[in-house]
Design a protein around this motif. Structure first.
Motif: not given
Length: 562
Positions: A94-113
């Motif tokens: 198996g390869a849980p979550s294909a071995g990589v995490i992706t998503g949108l998050g905020h750093i100093h209030g700015r959105p980042f992929m």
């Protein structure tokens, strides 16, 4: 039953939360949501406790620990593709979550992929779905002009499956091509090498704007063993491609950091100083909460696909203040179209109505139209509405619970194919952001017309109740069994009723497994399976992301059938 009548221009609600049917639906939805949540918790464990401990012994944090330090305190990652590779690669453990995490998050209030290799899963090696997941995240970043951060910790291509990782347009090399395209579009990219980064994978961080590297990490096109085998040279990993060498000799990295925590702090410091670009021209005002409780969605959605329910009850619990300007409400009623706001963002909504409605045709004849089916009038209305949204710069949200287009003599005589083609044309050429939410069935050409994955929605979300295929399990099983029976009869074999039943059950089970939203999410046809209670939050996150791309192309539809 309470009729909670709102002010003019708003959606009413006529549900009875105490009815047995409502309570049955509540239990059915809660069970499905609970199952998904439990599976997600298991997926988030990555390679498991033993591999997490191994990562810590190297003095490194796990991918999820790194993201917790990178993102703003008190915020969470809006994770995408969590179910990627679910149920796949079992022969390799198996390869849980294909071995990589992706998503949108905020750093100093700015959105980042954010794209973070999970080294607890096969040392962060790239399976076929790993490459596709990274590319999907990059494509979302490109479409929405979202700055991107890569936390690199990968052993490179998973060699036993290299033929499915290496050569094609949606394989490993596409990621580096995307790095270059993103740079040309002015999308900031930061890469931090926080473990191994070998072979072709070494190009990804070096094609970014900023490159950081932690002590003990390695960046090289070929590791020490391969170098010795290829050219007979003996060299240590540190001398070949360590952080000190790349910082002082090759000049490849911009910042050399002693450990993960310092590296993540440096990224945050760099982000803090970034400039701001123009935003999209879509309208946004102060958000307002819906007038009705989201918790009631569990009881509103019908657990039995054959039973009708009122899609307007769903909308009333998603849109701001439950206000909705319905477009042509008395025409083509199996599709609901109208304008609303979600989180303050102006949107146009196209939603399948699951209630059966009585329609009068041009000859004055009355007929009953089935909920969840797209009729000629519905398609005509939707096509016109979608064009209006493009003309007026209003993003589109599609809510799917569609069986398909109407069939039969009356439908064909009414020009259903022409009307459907017009709707598909409008969806295909739409230039405003499109977001799809599959809450029930999404079958056949109805899936396409409602902006399925092939029609470039910025995001595709699905409820745990979604079903996703060319036709429903019952219909497919009946069709496939009938074909199989005719094949057997031509060969001189006739099945008993019991054997027919077993064949039907076997075919239906296989087909039902493939219509499950987790099956689609495993293959990245779906970006995120959402709890119905989180539908509004997911749409707000998607609309927020879409607001960062200021470019809206000229709207052209080409030839429309008339």
């Amino acid at each position: 039953m309470a009729d909670r009548t709102p002010p003019a221009g708003s959606l009413a609600s006529a549900i009875d939360p105490t009815s047995p049917r409502f309570e049955k639906n509540m239990r059915a939805m809660a069970e499905r949501v609970s199952q998904v949540r439990n599976e997600e918790e298991t997926i988030r464990e990555g390679g498991g406790a033993k591999n997490i401990e191994s990562q810590h012994k190297k003095g490194r944090l796990t991918a999820r620990e790194r993201l917790a330090l990178l993102l703003d305190p008190g915020t969470e990652l809006f994770e995408l593709g969590l179910y990627a590779a679910w149920g796949m690669y079992e022969e390799w453990g198996g390869a849980p979550s294909a071995g990589v995490i992706t998503g949108l998050g905020h750093i100093h209030g700015r959105p980042f992929m954010v794209i973070a290799n999970d080294a607890t899963v096969k040392a962060g090696a790239f399976f076929p779905m790993t490459a596709k997941k990274v590319i999907r995240a990059q494509n979302i970043a490109i479409e929405n002009r979202i700055p991107t951060i890569y936390l690199v910790d990968s052993a490179g291509v998973f060699l036993p499956l290299q033929e499915d990782v290496f050569p094609d347009t949606d394989d490993f090399g596409r990621g580096f091509r995307n790095n270059a395209v993103m740079s040309s579009l002015g999308i900031p990219q930061i890469a931090a090498i926080m473990g191994m980064c070998v072979a072709g994978g070494g190009y990804l961080p070096v094609m970014c704007d900023h490159v950081l590297m932690t002590e003990g990490s390695g960046l090289f096109l070929a590791g020490p063993a391969l170098v010795q085998a290829a050219i007979g040279q003996r060299v240590s990993a540190e001398e070949l491609g360590g952080a000190a060498m790349h910082a002082a000799i090759s000049g490849t990295v911009d910042y050399r950091e002693p450990k993960d925590e310092a590296c993540l702090a440096r990224i945050r410091s760099l982000v803090e100083k970034m400039g701001h670009r123009p935003r999209a021209p879509f309208d946004r005002t102060q958000p307002e909460l819906p007038a009705f409780a989201a918790e009631e969605l569990y009881g509103i959605f019908e657990s039995d696909p054959a039973r009708p329910y009122n899609m307007k009850e769903v909308l009333a619990r998603i849109v701001d203040a439950s206000r909705f300007d319905e477009y042509k409400p008395e025409y083509g009623q199996t599709l609901i179209c109208g304008f609303a706001r979600i989180g303050g963002h102006a949107v146009g909504i196209v939603a399948n109505q699951k209630m059966h409605v009585q329609q009068v045709d041009e000859a004055g004849r009355k007929r009953m139209e089935f909920g969840g089916v797209i009729y000629t009038e519905s398609a005509e209305k939707a096509a016109r509405f979608i064009m209006d949204c493009n003309q007026n710069l209003v993003p589109l949200v599609f809510l799917h619970d569609v069986n398909g287009f109407m069939v039969g003599r009356d439908a064909e005589w009414s020009g259903i194919i022409k009307a459907g083609a017009k709707m598909v044309n409008a969806v295909s050429n739409s230039v405003v952001p499109k977001i799809a939410v599959i809450i029930g069935g999404s079958f056949g050409a109805g899936h396409y017309a409602m902006c399925g994955k092939a029609y470039d929605p910025r995001f595709v979300f699905a409820w745990p109740t979604a079903r996703y295929a060319v036709m429903s399990g019952d219909s497919a099983a009946s069709t496939l069994v009938e074909i199989r029976l005719k094949q057997l009869e031509r060969g001189g074999k006739k099945l008993t009723d019991e054997e027919k039943g077993e064949l039907y059950a076997s075919v239906k089970q296989t087909y039902d497994e493939q219509t499950d939203p987790r099956y689609g999410a495993a293959r990245l046809w779906i970006d995120k399976i959402v709890d119905p209670l989180d539908t509004r939050a997911a749409l707000i996150a998607a609309l927020e992301a879409a607001s960062f791309n200021p470019e809206v192309k000229e709207f052209k539809v080409g030839v429309l059938q008339t």
